[in-house]
Design a protein around this motif. Structure first.
Motif, PDB file in Angstrom:
ATOM      1  N   GLN A 105       1.194  -1.667   0.319  1.00  0.00           N
ATOM      2  CA  GLN A 105       0.135   0.131  -0.155  1.00  0.00           C
ATOM      3  C   GLN A 105       1.242   1.502  -0.171  1.00  0.00           C
ATOM      4  N   ALA A 106       2.173   1.278   0.858  1.00  0.00           N
ATOM      5  CA  ALA A 106       2.900   2.576   0.662  1.00  0.00           C
ATOM      6  C   ALA A 106       3.593   3.238  -0.247  1.00  0.00           C
ATOM      7  N   ARG A 107       3.940   1.346  -0.906  1.00  0.00           N
ATOM      8  CA  ARG A 107       4.303   1.804  -2.690  1.00  0.00           C
ATOM      9  C   ARG A 107       3.490   2.518  -3.307  1.00  0.00           C
ATOM     10  N   LEU A 108       2.293   1.962  -3.214  1.00  0.00           N
ATOM     11  CA  LEU A 108       1.110   2.102  -4.359  1.00  0.00           C
ATOM     12  C   LEU A 108       1.096   3.373  -4.483  1.00  0.00           C
ATOM     13  N   ALA A 109       1.006   4.012  -3.263  1.00  0.00           N
ATOM     14  CA  ALA A 109       0.781   5.835  -2.569  1.00  0.00           C
ATOM     15  C   ALA A 109       2.089   6.295  -2.659  1.00  0.00           C
ATOM     16  N   ALA A 110       3.324   5.551  -2.766  1.00  0.00           N
ATOM     17  CA  ALA A 110       4.639   6.746  -3.522  1.00  0.00           C
ATOM     18  C   ALA A 110       4.636   6.593  -4.865  1.00  0.00           C
ATOM     19  N   SER A 111       4.297   5.667  -5.454  1.00  0.00           N
ATOM     20  CA  SER A 111       4.176   6.133  -6.713  1.00  0.00           C
ATOM     21  C   SER A 111       3.356   7.273  -7.848  1.00  0.00           C
ATOM     22  N   ARG A 112       2.461   7.752  -6.766  1.00  0.00           N
ATOM     23  CA  ARG A 112       1.252   8.567  -6.552  1.00  0.00           C
ATOM     24  C   ARG A 112       2.165   9.699  -6.481  1.00  0.00           C
ATOM     25  N   GLY A 113       2.281   9.957  -5.016  1.00  0.00           N
ATOM     26  CA  GLY A 113       3.375  10.976  -4.704  1.00  0.00           C
ATOM     27  C   GLY A 113       2.784  11.783  -3.382  1.00  0.00           C
ATOM     28  N   GLU A 114       1.659  10.026  -2.727  1.00  0.00           N
ATOM     29  CA  GLU A 114       1.213  10.698  -1.415  1.00  0.00           C
ATOM     30  C   GLU A 114       1.738  10.363  -0.525  1.00  0.00           C
ATOM     31  N   TRP A 115       2.912  11.021   0.126  1.00  0.00           N
ATOM     32  CA  TRP A 115       3.806  11.041   1.207  1.00  0.00           C
ATOM     33  C   TRP A 115       3.179  10.908   2.613  1.00  0.00           C
ATOM     34  N   ARG A 116       2.010  11.512   2.582  1.00  0.00           N
ATOM     35  CA  ARG A 116       1.307  11.298   3.729  1.00  0.00           C
ATOM     36  C   ARG A 116       0.783   9.325   4.320  1.00  0.00           C
ATOM     37  N   GLN A 117       0.392   9.009   3.110  1.00  0.00           N
ATOM     38  CA  GLN A 117      -0.466   7.863   3.029  1.00  0.00           C
ATOM     39  C   GLN A 117       1.046   7.114   3.524  1.00  0.00           C
ATOM     40  N   VAL A 118       2.196   7.433   2.820  1.00  0.00           N
ATOM     41  CA  VAL A 118       3.606   6.265   2.292  1.00  0.00           C
ATOM     42  C   VAL A 118       3.775   6.465   4.562  1.00  0.00           C
ATOM     43  N   ARG A 119       3.725   7.660   4.957  1.00  0.00           N
ATOM     44  CA  ARG A 119       4.450   7.448   6.009  1.00  0.00           C
ATOM     45  C   ARG A 119       3.018   6.910   7.272  1.00  0.00           C
TER      46      ARG A 119
END
Length: 131
Positions: free
Chosen positions: A117-131
């Protein structure tokens, strides 16, 4: 075990993974091929072949093995997570999302799911979700 009589597909699949962990990609590929030759529809041979192909950089082959495994064994989380990770490696993040939702529903709280899930969020630039 290899000299003993009887089926050896699962043993060869485990041998492929052991060799891969030891950095012996050629031997791992040979063992995975032997496992697949004996049991082309078997879960362990398909998963081992997927891991070996990914390690060798053959993402198309890895995805094909994981897709076949997850189609044949839809409840298997390793097959589905391998498929999702390989889609991410290929940059096919749009295809990851529905599969990741499926995996998250089957394995809530699983750290491997959180990583994907973090990897997918990172691919979208959704850094808050990544953290």
């Amino acid at each position: 075990g290899l000299a003993a009589p009887g089926p050896k597909a699962r043993l060869q699949a485990e041998r492929a993974l052991m060799l891969l962990r030891g950095g012996e990609r050629t031997g791992a590929a040979e063992a995975a091929a032997a496992a697949l030759a004996e049991a082309p529809e078997g879960l362990d041979p398909l998963l081992a072949a997927g891991r070996v192909a990914a390690a060798r950089g053959d993402l198309a082959a890895a995805l094909a093995h994981y897709e076949k495994a997850s189609a044949r064994f839809p409840e298997n989380r390793a097959a589905l997570s391998g498929r999702i990770a390989t889609l991410g490696d290929l940059g096919r993040t749009g295809e990851m999302e529905p599969l990741l939702r499926q995996l998250a529903g089957a394995a809530p709280g699983d750290p491997a799911v959180a990583y994907l899930q973090a990897r997918l969020a990172a691919s979208r630039g959704e850094w808050r979700q990544v953290r």
